[in-house]
Design an enzyme around this catalytic site. Sequence first.
Site, mmCIF file in Angstrom:
data_model
loop_
_atom_site.group_PDB
_atom_site.id
_atom_site.type_symbol
_atom_site.label_atom_id
_atom_site.label_comp_id
_atom_site.label_asym_id
_atom_site.label_seq_id
_atom_site.Cartn_x
_atom_site.Cartn_y
_atom_site.Cartn_z
ATOM 1 N N GLY A 172 0.835 -1.190 0.000
ATOM 2 C CA GLY A 172 0.000 0.000 0.000
ATOM 3 C C GLY A 172 0.871 1.242 0.000
ATOM 4 O O GLY A 172 2.073 1.166 0.300
ATOM 5 N N GLN A 181 3.137 9.862 1.768
ATOM 6 C CA GLN A 181 4.414 9.133 1.712
ATOM 7 C C GLN A 181 5.250 9.515 0.494
ATOM 8 O O GLN A 181 6.430 9.167 0.426
ATOM 9 C CB GLN A 181 4.177 7.615 1.700
ATOM 10 C CG GLN A 181 3.617 7.080 3.001
ATOM 11 C CD GLN A 181 3.490 5.568 2.940
ATOM 12 O OE1 GLN A 181 2.509 5.048 2.437
ATOM 13 N NE2 GLN A 181 4.497 4.862 3.423
ATOM 14 N N CYS A 227 6.250 -0.560 7.035
ATOM 15 C CA CYS A 227 5.834 0.659 6.327
ATOM 16 C C CYS A 227 6.998 1.137 5.474
ATOM 17 O O CYS A 227 8.136 1.168 5.954
ATOM 18 C CB CYS A 227 5.443 1.722 7.353
ATOM 19 S SG CYS A 227 4.901 3.270 6.623
ATOM 20 N N LEU A 228 6.727 1.514 4.238
ATOM 21 C CA LEU A 228 7.802 1.994 3.350
ATOM 22 C C LEU A 228 8.466 3.252 3.904
ATOM 23 O O LEU A 228 9.606 3.540 3.574
ATOM 24 C CB LEU A 228 7.248 2.268 1.947
ATOM 25 C CG LEU A 228 6.750 1.046 1.173
ATOM 26 C CD1 LEU A 228 6.122 1.472 -0.154
ATOM 27 C CD2 LEU A 228 7.869 0.038 0.941
ATOM 28 N N HIS A 275 -4.200 0.771 7.683
ATOM 29 C CA HIS A 275 -2.843 1.309 7.785
ATOM 30 C C HIS A 275 -2.696 2.554 6.900
ATOM 31 O O HIS A 275 -2.158 3.573 7.345
ATOM 32 C CB HIS A 275 -1.837 0.217 7.368
ATOM 33 C CG HIS A 275 -0.407 0.652 7.322
ATOM 34 N ND1 HIS A 275 0.565 0.115 8.145
ATOM 35 C CD2 HIS A 275 0.239 1.573 6.548
ATOM 36 C CE1 HIS A 275 1.729 0.694 7.876
ATOM 37 N NE2 HIS A 275 1.565 1.573 6.904
ATOM 38 N N GLU A 276 -3.207 2.475 5.657
ATOM 39 C CA GLU A 276 -3.036 3.599 4.724
ATOM 40 C C GLU A 276 -3.904 4.801 5.122
ATOM 41 O O GLU A 276 -3.467 5.948 5.006
ATOM 42 C CB GLU A 276 -3.344 3.166 3.289
ATOM 43 C CG GLU A 276 -2.439 2.064 2.741
ATOM 44 C CD GLU A 276 -0.951 2.283 2.958
ATOM 45 O OE1 GLU A 276 -0.503 3.439 2.965
ATOM 46 O OE2 GLU A 276 -0.234 1.276 3.156
ATOM 47 N N HIS A 286 -2.292 6.965 7.637
ATOM 48 C CA HIS A 286 -1.311 7.919 7.087
ATOM 49 C C HIS A 286 -1.961 9.270 6.783
ATOM 50 O O HIS A 286 -1.321 10.314 6.904
ATOM 51 C CB HIS A 286 -0.700 7.376 5.788
ATOM 52 C CG HIS A 286 0.470 6.455 5.983
ATOM 53 N ND1 HIS A 286 1.648 6.860 6.582
ATOM 54 C CD2 HIS A 286 0.657 5.160 5.640
ATOM 55 C CE1 HIS A 286 2.502 5.836 6.601
ATOM 56 N NE2 HIS A 286 1.928 4.788 6.046
HETATM 57 CO CO CO Z 1 2.796 2.937 5.879
#
Ligand code: CO
Length: 165
Positions: A47, A52, A95-96, A137-138, A141
């Site tokens: 995701g 991000q 997480c990226l 999760h997204e 953000h």
């Molecule tokens: Co993330």
Amino acid sequence: MKKLKIVVGVDNPILRKKSVEVKQFDVGLKKFGREMKDVMADAKGLGLAAPQVGQNIRMILVTLGYQTDREQVVTMVNPRIVKESAERECAEEGCLSLPGQYQKVERASGVQVEFFDLDGGRMVLDLDGLDARVVQHEIDHLEGVLFVDRVEEKRVEKDLGEISS
Ligand code: CO
């Protein structure tokens, strides 16, 4: 062409800001969606949320049906959890934007999410398991919340428990 870069760091102000609603479903938004998809594929993420890659707008990409024959990447604009299950489950997340960190996070095991596609069409999906987890999760953000914040809440409770026992 300038490539989008992934914003990293637990205290990064871009990752900590609340993102604003998308008002215009135009060509620029579609182009941005394609760029996000490339970044996510390159980084091998499940995701990706717009903040991000440095844009504080309410847009996320999620991989649904990961490693099944219905696997697909869905772009969600202005996504909102409208219902969530009382049942919760714990699973490891990464997480990226926080490379190398993996921790167990408790989340609702099922959610109903409302969002708009890139043409402004309203959609509603009922999701569970990993699909529900990735969406939660997204969407976090977009509120400036990172998964490690949810781990710490748990850890505090646990520590208190240990002191009193
Ligand atoms: Co993330």
